[in-house]
Write a protein that holds these residues in place. Structure first.
Motif, PDB file in Angstrom:
ATOM      1  N   THR A   1      65.719  25.316  -9.049  1.00 13.49           N
ATOM      2  CA  THR A   1      66.994  25.030  -8.662  1.00 13.49           C
ATOM      3  C   THR A   1      67.897  24.697  -9.960  1.00 13.49           C
ATOM      4  O   THR A   1      67.000  23.792 -10.485  1.00 13.49           O
ATOM      5  CB  THR A   1      67.245  23.925  -7.049  1.00 13.49           C
ATOM      6  OG1 THR A   1      68.589  23.596  -7.017  1.00 13.49           O
ATOM      7  CG2 THR A   1      66.731  21.998  -7.699  1.00 13.49           C
ATOM      8  N   PRO A   2      68.752  24.492 -10.032  1.00 15.78           N
ATOM      9  CA  PRO A   2      69.798  24.098 -11.217  1.00 15.78           C
ATOM     10  C   PRO A   2      70.203  22.163 -11.206  1.00 15.78           C
ATOM     11  O   PRO A   2      69.935  22.003 -10.128  1.00 15.78           O
ATOM     12  CB  PRO A   2      71.304  24.908 -11.386  1.00 15.78           C
ATOM     13  CG  PRO A   2      71.324  25.249 -10.253  1.00 15.78           C
ATOM     14  CD  PRO A   2      70.046  25.619  -9.270  1.00 15.78           C
ATOM     15  N   ASP A   3      69.604  21.684 -11.594  1.00 14.73           N
ATOM     16  CA  ASP A   3      69.886  20.406 -12.368  1.00 14.73           C
ATOM     17  C   ASP A   3      71.774  19.980 -12.405  1.00 14.73           C
ATOM     18  O   ASP A   3      72.123  21.369 -11.884  1.00 14.73           O
ATOM     19  CB  ASP A   3      69.790  19.174 -13.553  1.00 14.73           C
ATOM     20  CG  ASP A   3      70.284  20.008 -15.099  1.00 14.73           C
ATOM     21  OD1 ASP A   3      71.137  20.700 -15.007  1.00 14.73           O
ATOM     22  OD2 ASP A   3      69.894  19.763 -15.604  1.00 14.73           O
ATOM     23  N   ALA A   4      71.708  19.526 -12.713  1.00 17.27           N
ATOM     24  CA  ALA A   4      73.391  18.762 -12.349  1.00 17.27           C
ATOM     25  C   ALA A   4      74.227  18.944 -13.607  1.00 17.27           C
ATOM     26  O   ALA A   4      75.582  19.587 -13.543  1.00 17.27           O
ATOM     27  CB  ALA A   4      73.547  16.517 -12.613  1.00 17.27           C
ATOM     28  N   PHE A   5      73.678  19.947 -14.276  1.00 17.02           N
ATOM     29  CA  PHE A   5      75.006  20.302 -15.364  1.00 17.02           C
ATOM     30  C   PHE A   5      73.932  21.699 -16.150  1.00 17.02           C
ATOM     31  O   PHE A   5      73.670  22.633 -16.854  1.00 17.02           O
ATOM     32  CB  PHE A   5      74.159  19.648 -16.885  1.00 17.02           C
ATOM     33  CG  PHE A   5      73.855  18.035 -17.128  1.00 17.02           C
ATOM     34  CD1 PHE A   5      74.836  17.722 -17.598  1.00 17.02           C
ATOM     35  CD2 PHE A   5      72.957  16.839 -17.415  1.00 17.02           C
ATOM     36  CE1 PHE A   5      74.729  16.510 -17.901  1.00 17.02           C
ATOM     37  CE2 PHE A   5      73.087  15.764 -17.174  1.00 17.02           C
ATOM     38  CZ  PHE A   5      74.007  15.657 -17.522  1.00 17.02           C
ATOM     39  N   GLY A   6      73.336  23.015 -15.003  1.00 20.87           N
ATOM     40  CA  GLY A   6      72.989  23.736 -15.331  1.00 20.87           C
ATOM     41  C   GLY A   6      71.724  24.130 -14.746  1.00 20.87           C
ATOM     42  O   GLY A   6      71.873  25.998 -15.335  1.00 20.87           O
ATOM     43  N   ARG A   7      71.398  23.449 -15.268  1.00 22.18           N
ATOM     44  CA  ARG A   7      70.331  23.948 -16.600  1.00 22.18           C
ATOM     45  C   ARG A   7      68.674  24.186 -14.918  1.00 22.18           C
ATOM     46  O   ARG A   7      68.747  23.440 -14.395  1.00 22.18           O
ATOM     47  CB  ARG A   7      69.392  22.884 -17.498  1.00 22.18           C
ATOM     48  CG  ARG A   7      70.356  22.716 -18.250  1.00 22.18           C
ATOM     49  CD  ARG A   7      69.647  21.247 -19.380  1.00 22.18           C
ATOM     50  NE  ARG A   7      70.015  20.466 -18.431  1.00 22.18           N
ATOM     51  CZ  ARG A   7      70.104  19.166 -19.318  1.00 22.18           C
ATOM     52  NH1 ARG A   7      70.434  18.558 -20.365  1.00 22.18           N
ATOM     53  NH2 ARG A   7      70.027  18.350 -18.210  1.00 22.18           N
ATOM     54  N   ALA A   8      67.992  24.779 -15.521  1.00 22.10           N
ATOM     55  CA  ALA A   8      67.436  25.812 -14.160  1.00 22.10           C
ATOM     56  C   ALA A   8      65.859  24.393 -14.075  1.00 22.10           C
ATOM     57  O   ALA A   8      65.684  24.373 -15.412  1.00 22.10           O
ATOM     58  CB  ALA A   8      66.419  26.695 -14.535  1.00 22.10           C
TER      59      ALA A   8
END
Length: 95
Positions: free
Chosen positions: A47-54
């Motif tokens: 899932t993406p983290d708070a910065f949109g990184r997988a």
């Protein structure tokens, strides 16, 4: 066993480690170096983290199995190797 201290441990690293073991080998989480407890795994989620990184998350099943074996805590660098103290079952030492 090598300690995994980098926050950049990747899925590629995990796959490489897992490729060398029997696929039917149980997998556990070793949690908390100060009170190491063994946990079972419920799932692995991407899932993406708070910065949109997988990010790949290993999800605990909330089942604790007991203490992590000492060999694991030593290999992870959490504890120094120790030996069980010897017990004197004979006569009390002279004072």
């Amino acid at each position: 066993m090598e300690a995994l201290l980098s926050l950049d441990f990747t899925a590629r690293d995990l796959i490489a480690r897992l490729s060398s073991v029997d696929p039917d080998t149980p997998v556990r989480l070793a949690i908390n170096p100060f009170f190491p407890v063994e946990h079972t795994i419920a799932d692995v989620l991407a899932t993406p983290d708070a910065f949109g990184r997988a990010v790949l998350y290993v999800v605990e099943s909330a089942e604790q199995l007991g203490p992590v074996p000492p060999a694991v805590t030593v290999a992870a660098g959490w504890h120094e190797p120790t030996e069980v103290p010897r017990r004197c079952r004979g006569a009390v030492a002279a004072r």
